[in-house]
Design a protein around this motif. Structure first.
Motif, PDB file in Angstrom:
ATOM      1  N   SER A  22       0.828  -1.210   0.000  1.00 58.00           N
ATOM      2  CA  SER A  22       0.000   0.000   0.000  1.00 58.00           C
ATOM      3  C   SER A  22       0.866   1.266   0.000  1.00 58.00           C
ATOM      4  O   SER A  22       0.579   2.238  -0.722  1.00 58.00           O
ATOM      5  CB  SER A  22      -0.918  -0.016   1.224  1.00 58.00           C
ATOM      6  OG  SER A  22      -1.664   1.175   1.311  1.00 58.00           O
ATOM      7  N   LYS A  34       2.515   1.749  -3.411  1.00 63.69           N
ATOM      8  CA  LYS A  34       1.501   2.159  -4.393  1.00 63.69           C
ATOM      9  C   LYS A  34       1.189   3.640  -4.229  1.00 63.69           C
ATOM     10  O   LYS A  34       1.030   4.370  -5.210  1.00 63.69           O
ATOM     11  CB  LYS A  34       0.233   1.322  -4.189  1.00 63.69           C
ATOM     12  CG  LYS A  34      -0.813   1.503  -5.282  1.00 63.69           C
ATOM     13  CD  LYS A  34      -2.049   0.646  -5.001  1.00 63.69           C
ATOM     14  CE  LYS A  34      -1.726  -0.822  -5.045  1.00 63.69           C
ATOM     15  NZ  LYS A  34      -2.933  -1.668  -4.843  1.00 63.69           N
ATOM     16  N   LYS A  35       1.120   4.104  -2.992  1.00 63.63           N
ATOM     17  CA  LYS A  35       0.866   5.515  -2.708  1.00 63.63           C
ATOM     18  C   LYS A  35       1.976   6.403  -3.285  1.00 63.63           C
ATOM     19  O   LYS A  35       1.737   7.542  -3.676  1.00 63.63           O
ATOM     20  CB  LYS A  35       0.765   5.728  -1.201  1.00 63.63           C
ATOM     21  CG  LYS A  35       0.292   7.104  -0.787  1.00 63.63           C
ATOM     22  CD  LYS A  35       0.370   7.265   0.737  1.00 63.63           C
ATOM     23  CE  LYS A  35      -0.463   6.222   1.445  1.00 63.63           C
ATOM     24  NZ  LYS A  35      -0.416   6.389   2.929  1.00 63.63           N
TER      25      LYS A  35
END
Length: 296
Positions: free
Chosen positions: A20, A23-24
């Protein structure tokens, strides 16, 4: 990383959080990157992460992994962070200053193997030269497949040559003769090689700034920049290669997917080459140009 008790950070939880987080930060293939970096940090294979998914990380392991993640979000390639890259049938050591081997280049290795297979059918010991060896991925892969041939490789970069030698010593043990130089400048001008292979720089100079930042900011520009039209290195190789090929010897060059016409135009100047063929990669793009030295 958000604050948690140390024992709360199990392998599966840290992988999910890292995916996550990457991806950010717009990192490509965030799950794969998370797995590769954590496996490297823990000294395990990627599969082992899922066999031990509920294993908590120790404090020092979390600290070390956090340092790797910081490097990745600065766009440093995973291969430079872990110090290795899988290519063909082996893992190769890489570091900054050496081009990271690409899957596309495996097509070049496969074509070279076909040439060497044909020579093997004739029980012939062949002399093979790689120009611009980089990490040594191509020449070492060939030497791993056929140990009885004679292998030579050059590069203009001292950093690349040092890494290529380490990969050769670690993977094949057989002796590959490495030498420093730009293309053929270090060689005597006489036919001596049955096969010459190269993955030369072929990106047009103006396109360098449009490359992904992890390539543009970290990988050696000298191994990428092919001049105004991307074909400077092909001109340099083709003007001389026939002097170093045995009669009927093969020249294999990797190329950009849109460079077929440009290379065909260059080849019109050199009747010394025949049986010219363009070979596609798995994506269907023209990737390799194969030619043989004409037999007088």
């Amino acid at each position: 990383m958000p604050e948690k008790k140390i024992n709360d950070w199990t392998i599966i939880k840290i992988l999910s959080w890292t995916e996550s987080y990457l991806k950010k930060h717009s990192i490509d293939s965030p799950r794969l990157a998370a797995e590769m970096l954590l496996a490297h940090c823990l000294g395990k294979k990627r599969l082992d992460l899922y066999l031990q998914y509920d294993r908590p990380l120790q404090k020092n392991e979390l600290s070390d992994f956090k340092a790797l993640i910081k490097r990745r979000i600065q766009n440093e390639p995973v291969a430079y962070i872990t110090g290795e890259k899988g290519f063909y049938e082996a893992d190769f050591k890489v570091e900054e200053g050496v081009l990271i081997p690409r899957p596309d280049t495996e097509t070049l290795v496969e074509q070279a193997i076909e040439v060497l297979n044909a020579g093997q059918a004739n029980s012939k010991t062949m002399a093979v030269l790689e120009l611009g060896t980089g990490s040594g991925a191509i020449i070492v892969s060939l030497a791993k497949k056929f140990s009885h041939h004679l292998y030579f490789a050059s590069d203009i970069s001292p950093v690349a040559l040092a890494i290529a030698k380490k990969n050769a010593e670690r993977i094949v043990k057989e002796k590959i003769a490495f030498f420093s130089g730009s293309w053929f400048l270090s060689l005597k001008r006489k036919p001596q090689f049955d096969l010459i292979v190269s993955n030369p720089p072929y990106i047009p100079s103006a396109d360098i700034q449009m490359l992904q930042s992890e390539i543009r900011l970290f990988e050696p520009i000298i191994a990428l920049d092919g001049g105004i039209d991307g074909l400077d290195c092909y001109r340099s190789i083709l003007i001389d290669a026939h002097h170093y090929l045995t009669p009927g010897g093969t020249l294999l060059l990797e190329m950009g997917f849109d460079q077929k016409k440009g290379i065909e135009n260059i080849l019109k100047q050199y009747p010394q080459y025949g049986n010219i063929d363009f070979i596609r990669d798995l994506a269907g793009h023209n990737r390799i140009v194969l030619m043989k030295k004409s037999i007088d």
